[in-house]
Design a protein around this motif. Structure first.
Motif, PDB file in Angstrom:
ATOM      1  N   ARG A   1      -8.415  -2.145 -12.141  1.00  0.00           N
ATOM      2  CA  ARG A   1      -7.620  -2.828 -11.118  1.00  0.00           C
ATOM      3  C   ARG A   1      -6.909  -1.832 -10.225  1.00  0.00           C
ATOM      4  NH1 ARG A   1      -7.067  -8.235 -11.722  1.00  0.00           N
ATOM      5  NH2 ARG A   1      -7.478  -9.102 -13.781  1.00  0.00           N
ATOM      6  N   ARG A   2      -6.691  -0.646 -10.735  1.00  0.00           N
ATOM      7  CA  ARG A   2      -5.992   0.377  -9.954  1.00  0.00           C
ATOM      8  C   ARG A   2      -6.861   1.597  -9.761  1.00  0.00           C
ATOM      9  NH1 ARG A   2      -3.185  -2.682 -12.828  1.00  0.00           N
ATOM     10  NH2 ARG A   2      -1.152  -3.503 -12.200  1.00  0.00           N
TER      11      ARG A   2
ATOM     12  N   GLN B   1      -6.345   5.470  -8.291  1.00  0.00           N
ATOM     13  CA  GLN B   1      -4.893   5.627  -8.287  1.00  0.00           C
ATOM     14  C   GLN B   1      -4.480   6.402  -9.538  1.00  0.00           C
ATOM     15  OE1 GLN B   1      -3.125   1.759  -7.716  1.00  0.00           O
ATOM     16  NE2 GLN B   1      -1.292   2.409  -8.798  1.00  0.00           N
TER      17      GLN B   1
ATOM     18  N   ARG C   1      -9.666  -3.579  -2.581  1.00  0.00           N
ATOM     19  CA  ARG C   1      -8.269  -3.147  -2.707  1.00  0.00           C
ATOM     20  C   ARG C   1      -7.731  -2.768  -1.335  1.00  0.00           C
ATOM     21  NH1 ARG C   1      -9.435   2.908  -4.110  1.00  0.00           N
ATOM     22  NH2 ARG C   1     -11.451   2.624  -5.058  1.00  0.00           N
TER      23      ARG C   1
ATOM     24  N   LEU D   1      -2.599   7.204 -12.688  1.00  0.00           N
ATOM     25  CA  LEU D   1      -1.797   6.392 -13.607  1.00  0.00           C
ATOM     26  C   LEU D   1      -1.156   7.319 -14.628  1.00  0.00           C
ATOM     27  CD1 LEU D   1      -4.496   3.653 -14.104  1.00  0.00           C
ATOM     28  CD2 LEU D   1      -2.500   3.522 -12.626  1.00  0.00           C
TER      29      LEU D   1
ATOM     30  N   GLU E   1       2.590   5.384  -5.544  1.00  0.00           N
ATOM     31  CA  GLU E   1       1.260   4.906  -5.172  1.00  0.00           C
ATOM     32  C   GLU E   1       1.033   3.491  -5.702  1.00  0.00           C
ATOM     33  OE1 GLU E   1      -1.814   7.610  -6.345  1.00  0.00           O
ATOM     34  OE2 GLU E   1      -3.335   6.460  -5.242  1.00  0.00           O
ATOM     35  N   ALA E   2       1.469   3.292  -6.931  1.00  0.00           N
ATOM     36  CA  ALA E   2       1.292   1.968  -7.534  1.00  0.00           C
ATOM     37  C   ALA E   2       2.054   0.897  -6.760  1.00  0.00           C
ATOM     38  CB  ALA E   2       1.756   1.996  -8.983  1.00  0.00           C
TER      39      ALA E   2
ATOM     40  N   ARG F   1       0.317   0.362  -3.301  1.00  0.00           N
ATOM     41  CA  ARG F   1      -0.964  -0.325  -3.402  1.00  0.00           C
ATOM     42  C   ARG F   1      -0.880  -1.349  -4.511  1.00  0.00           C
ATOM     43  NH1 ARG F   1      -6.164   3.234  -3.411  1.00  0.00           N
ATOM     44  NH2 ARG F   1      -5.181   4.226  -5.179  1.00  0.00           N
ATOM     45  N   ARG F   2      -0.703  -2.567  -4.131  1.00  0.00           N
ATOM     46  CA  ARG F   2      -0.610  -3.615  -5.131  1.00  0.00           C
ATOM     47  C   ARG F   2      -1.981  -3.810  -5.774  1.00  0.00           C
ATOM     48  NH1 ARG F   2       4.184  -4.547  -7.132  1.00  0.00           N
ATOM     49  NH2 ARG F   2       5.790  -4.640  -5.529  1.00  0.00           N
ATOM     50  N   PRO F   3      -2.030  -4.157  -7.056  1.00  0.00           N
ATOM     51  CA  PRO F   3      -3.322  -4.301  -7.725  1.00  0.00           C
ATOM     52  C   PRO F   3      -4.113  -5.482  -7.164  1.00  0.00           C
ATOM     53  CG  PRO F   3      -1.565  -5.076  -9.126  1.00  0.00           C
ATOM     54  CD  PRO F   3      -0.916  -4.456  -7.939  1.00  0.00           C
ATOM     55  N   THR F   4      -5.377  -5.523  -7.575  1.00  0.00           N
ATOM     56  CA  THR F   4      -6.253  -6.591  -7.095  1.00  0.00           C
ATOM     57  C   THR F   4      -5.756  -7.943  -7.593  1.00  0.00           C
ATOM     58  OG1 THR F   4      -7.543  -6.101  -9.027  1.00  0.00           O
ATOM     59  CG2 THR F   4      -8.384  -5.290  -6.913  1.00  0.00           C
TER      60      THR F   4
END
Lengths: 452, 237
Positions: free
Chosen positions: B176-177, B180, B7, B182, B126-127, B130-133
């Protein structure tokens, strides 16, 4: 300067246009008739005169003289012309002193100006004249004046004027009459609209019931006013509800925070802040629900209308709430989850069923049961959520779908009390009906998923 | 060797432009962002915001919808015209579904209705940062957790986890996150595709079930609660 109002109305302008069209077309018809008639008459006369000249010239001189004299003697109204000149142009008989200047002697008819000797008028007049020369040099001229044609012309003109002026006046009169009436009606409408704009929303425009175009427009405007009043009342109700339900927690918060001003113990302060935050969170949730209901109620049409399957919706909501039911040790089942297609917005129907199940789980004590059922009625499918909970007393059944109603018998349940009104709003938007079923114990709420 | 989840590193000192005309709201947001280690800047109007974007090229913009002069959505359109493609979080008191769709259509990457909890705002920032995988991954792993996206299986170390389809989807989203925060609303939107918030706290209950399967009592916890906001999946030593 502005012209009077009735002159600017559509009715009067229409009448004016009509009068103009009438004048134009009548004039055109008269002109056509006149021209055609005059032309025909002149041609007819010309060929007759030409024929007569040819015939007369073939006669012996004495007979010809006799013919001219007879013609002259018979002409009591003095509108024929006849003369015989010798080779030097000296008149031998007839009522012409000489041939008009420039008159061709060719046996054909010509329009010339001349004054016959026996004319009753002093001025020369228009005459249709034919002249022919005989081999011996004498010239025969026969003709006829055009008085009849001129008279015809006058008759046509007179008829045009006498016929048209009243027609035009009549058209204008009717136009003015209708224009005045339209102005009066529109003024009445304007007065009412003025009162509505001034805030009297319950005022309605007068309808005459004649069904004419202005009337049907008025009916539509009245319907629009009704709708606006409904919307305003809904908004007012939302406002009232928000004020009502938020004042209480807000005053509690205020009191608590005032106490915090004098609180010195850090733990107690922290508790106050914590409690206030959670109260705030709840008031936010209430506002959100109210706005959501208002949003659904005010959207007059479904946005994502399509085919939704009640079976699939029931399974989805079951899956969503299964852990919650398990936590409360409730027996939570779906009965008859077969495919049951309905026309509607899938997401909204999930929201509706979720709210019903949410309520059922909330109001059912530990160890009870909650069921989602898909049943078939004669008119269409039906979703039923029933539980073994506190139930809804018969006296309260009509009230529970109203905003903010929370049954008093469930002291432990927390929520905004808006769940059922949200479902009711979704049902209404779909044209479905929401019913509280009559059951012995527990509660059963039914959403009949067909237009009612 | 355990393969680390690939990531992109989060820029914790990312610069964030806050376009908000209400001074109190702006002060609170700026203070909150500073507390998170971000470098916030403030613009009180759409035109100020454009100037600031040209001058400072922020990493992310938080834009209020109702602004003086140039309104929020028009500002986003202008930014795109001028070639700025930074992530945008639209903030608005207009939070109905329609308004939300409008905001996202206009080019916002996320939409948050007022009132909101600060934690929710941070989670969404944050989401976005940071783009997901990569979605084409066929397997994910976080610490001892291994997820096979083709076989649809999950293992913690050598232990096979028996997950229901929704639990699998939830865990996949969290993996995936990883690392982070959520929020519950984000999970409802992304895992359940719901736009409404059920009265009962369903996400907590579902998370409780998942947690039961992922973290046995004798194992170090991978799923953590974040007070008032939601959850985080991470190895915390």
């Amino acid at each position: 300067m502005k012209s009077p109002r009735f002159l600017r109305t559509a009715a009067f302008r229409l009448a004016l246009g009509f009068a103009l069209a009438l004048t134009g077309s009548t004039a055109a018809i008269f002109t056509y008739v006149y021209v055609e008639t005059a032309q025909l008459e002149a041609e007819h006369k010309s060929s007759y005169l030409e024929l007569e000249v040819r015939e007369t010239m073939d006669m012996p001189q004495a007979e010809m003289l006799d013919r001219v004299r007879t013609r002259l003697a018979r002409d009591l109204r003095h509108n024929s012309v006849e003369a015989l000149f010798d080779a030097q142009g000296v008149p031998m008989a007839g009522n012409l002193a000489s041939l008009p200047a420039g008159m061709p002697i060719d046996g054909l008819a010509h329009r010339v100006m001349t004054r016959p000797l026996d004319s009753t008028e002093p001025d020369p007049k228009e005459v249709l004249l034919v002249a022919g020369r005989r081999p011996d040099g004498t010239v025969l001229a026969l003709g006829h004046d055009l008085d009849e044609l001129i008279a015809l012309q006058q008759v046509v003109r007179g008829g045009l004027a006498r016929g048209m002026i009243p027609a035009v006046l009549l058209a204008l009169l009717f136009g003015a009459f209708f224009a005045f009436r339209a102005v009066a009606r529109i003024k009445a409408l304007e007065r009412t609209i003025g009162r509505v704009m001034a805030g009297d929303l319950h005022e309605r425009l007068p309808v005459r019931g004649s069904g004419d175009d202005l009337d049907s427009l008025t009916v539509r405007i009245n319907a629009m006013l009704d709708e606006i009043v409904n919307l305003i009342e809904e908004i007012r109700a939302v406002g009232d509800n928000i004020a009502h339900d938020l004042r209480t927690p807000l005053s509690v918060m205020q009191a608590r925070l005032e106490r915090a001003l004098f609180e010195t113990d850090p733990q107690a302060l922290h508790d106050i802040v914590d409690k206030s935050l959670s109260d705030l969170g709840r008031t936010h949730a209430t506002i959100t629900s109210l706005l959501r209901i208002a949003e659904i109620e005010s959207s007059r049409r479904l946005q994502c209308i399509g085919e939704a399957d009640l079976g699939e919706i029931a399974r989805e909501v079951h899956e969503l709430y299964d852990p919650l039911a398990a936590e409360k040790q409730l027996d939570f089942t779906v009965i008859g989850a077969q495919a049951a297609p309905v026309t509607g917005d899938r997401d909204m129907l999930i929201e509706a069923l979720a709210n019903l199940v949410d309520n059922a789980i909330k109001y059912t004590p530990r160890g009870g049961w909650v069921r989602i059922e898909i049943a078939r009625e004669a008119d269409g499918p039906l979703l039923r959520v029933s539980d073994s909970g506190f139930g809804i007393p018969a006296t309260e059944r009509s009230k529970v779908t109203q905003r903010y109603y929370r049954s008093n018998k469930s002291p432990n349940a927390r929520g905004s009390g808006l769940g059922l009104s949200l479902v009711a709003a979704i049902a209404k938007l779909h044209g479905f009906s929401l019913r509280i079923a009559d059951v012995e114990c527990g509660a059963a709420v039914e959403l009949a998923c067909y237009p009612s | 060797m355990t393969p680390r989840l690939s990531r992109p590193p989060v820029k914790t000192n990312a610069s964030i432009l806050v376009v908000e005309d209400d001074p109190d709201m702006a002060t609170e947001i700026l203070a909150g962002l500073r507390g998170q280690g971000y470098q916030p800047r403030h613009a009180a109007s759409g035109t100020d915001a454009l100037a600031s974007i040209w001058a400072e090229a922020p990493d992310l913009a938080i834009i209020d919808r109702t602004l003086p002069e140039l309104d929020g959505l028009a500002l986003i359109a202008r930014m795109q015209e001028e070639g700025f493609h930074l992530p945008v979080l639209v903030l608005s008191a207009l939070s109905s579904a329609d308004e939300r769709i409008q905001g996202l259509k206009a080019g916002g990457d996320d939409y948050l209705g007022k009132p909101f909890v600060m934690g929710e705002l941070f989670a969404r920032i944050e989401a976005l940062l940071r783009r997901p995988t990569d979605l084409r991954e066929t397997s994910l792993s976080v610490g001892p957790l291994q997820m096979d996206l083709i076989e649809r299986t999950v293992q913690r170390g050598t232990r096979e986890l028996d997950l229901l389809p929704r639990e699998f989807k939830l865990l996949e989203f969290m993996m995936r996150r990883a690392g982070q925060v959520l929020s519950r609303a984000m999970l409802l939107e992304e895992v359940w595709n719901y736009r409404f918030v059920p009265e009962s706290n369903l996400v907590n209950v579902h998370m409780g079930r998942l947690r039961h399967k992922v973290d046995l009592p004798n194992e170090p916890k991978l799923i953590h609660s974040v007070k008032n906001v939601g959850f985080i999946l991470d190895e915390i030593a």
